[in-house]
Scaffold this motif. Sequence first.
Motif, short mmCIF file in Angstrom:
data_model
loop_
_atom_site.label_atom_id
_atom_site.label_comp_id
_atom_site.label_asym_id
_atom_site.label_seq_id
_atom_site.Cartn_x
_atom_site.Cartn_y
_atom_site.Cartn_z
N PHE A 12 0.98 -1.42 0.06
CA PHE A 12 0.04 0.21 0.01
C PHE A 12 0.68 1.37 0.07
O PHE A 12 0.58 2.11 0.03
CB PHE A 12 -1.08 0.26 0.93
CG PHE A 12 -2.00 -0.12 0.75
CD1 PHE A 12 -3.38 0.09 1.85
CD2 PHE A 12 -2.67 -1.23 -0.30
CE1 PHE A 12 -4.83 0.25 1.39
CE2 PHE A 12 -3.96 -1.49 -0.29
CZ PHE A 12 -5.28 -0.88 0.15
N MET A 52 -6.89 5.06 -2.64
CA MET A 52 -7.70 3.57 -2.64
C MET A 52 -9.15 4.42 -3.27
O MET A 52 -9.38 5.19 -1.83
CB MET A 52 -7.55 3.15 -2.16
CG MET A 52 -6.36 2.30 -1.93
SD MET A 52 -6.06 0.60 -3.18
CE MET A 52 -7.08 -0.48 -2.91
N ARG A 84 -8.19 2.65 5.34
CA ARG A 84 -6.69 2.43 5.40
C ARG A 84 -5.45 1.81 6.47
O ARG A 84 -5.49 2.57 6.82
CB ARG A 84 -6.25 2.80 4.06
CG ARG A 84 -5.66 3.80 3.86
CD ARG A 84 -4.92 4.87 2.34
NE ARG A 84 -3.92 4.24 1.95
CZ ARG A 84 -3.02 4.31 0.88
NH1 ARG A 84 -3.89 5.10 -0.39
NH2 ARG A 84 -2.78 3.79 0.30
N ASN A 135 -1.95 0.66 6.38
CA ASN A 135 -1.03 0.70 4.77
C ASN A 135 0.26 -0.52 5.38
O ASN A 135 0.87 -1.39 4.85
CB ASN A 135 -0.25 1.83 5.01
CG ASN A 135 -0.83 3.35 4.30
OD1 ASN A 135 -1.99 2.93 3.40
ND2 ASN A 135 -0.34 4.19 4.42
N VAL A 143 -7.98 -1.69 2.70
CA VAL A 143 -8.77 -0.78 2.86
C VAL A 143 -9.89 -1.29 2.85
O VAL A 143 -10.62 -2.36 2.65
CB VAL A 143 -8.50 0.39 1.29
CG1 VAL A 143 -9.12 -0.58 0.21
CG2 VAL A 143 -9.72 1.50 1.69
N CYS A 196 -13.05 -2.06 -5.62
CA CYS A 196 -12.50 -0.74 -5.20
C CYS A 196 -11.03 -1.22 -6.17
O CYS A 196 -11.28 -1.94 -7.00
CB CYS A 196 -11.26 -1.99 -4.25
SG CYS A 196 -10.34 -3.15 -4.20
#
Length: 118
Positions: free
Chosen positions: A28, A34, A71, A73, A78, A95
Amino acid sequence: QVQLVESGGGLVQAGGSLRLSCASSGSFFDIDVMGWYRQAPGKQRELVATITREGSTTYADSVKGRFTISRDNYKNTVYLQMNSLKPEDTAVYLCKAEYHRVFGPFHWGQGTQVTVSS
């Protein structure tokens, strides 16, 4: 190729809640934005919410105050917390990963069905 896998969809009564998750096979920390989108039968795909790497969020007017995007990371995931669900929220929720919000590349998940009964 990055893979996105959504989960958490299902059937819920109006007024209920669901929490969607989207897990990425890629880091991420490399993803700029996202987003969650949805597509109902016979309708165009529409933006639900987005979140940047830094945590800035945007929401469609129709879900403001009811949905929350977040989210993690470190978990490459997410989330979309959906409260006070309405029948008009029924759709396939997908997504999207934007490695750069302008230049991409962009990746989509397969989607998860959310059905809200009245």
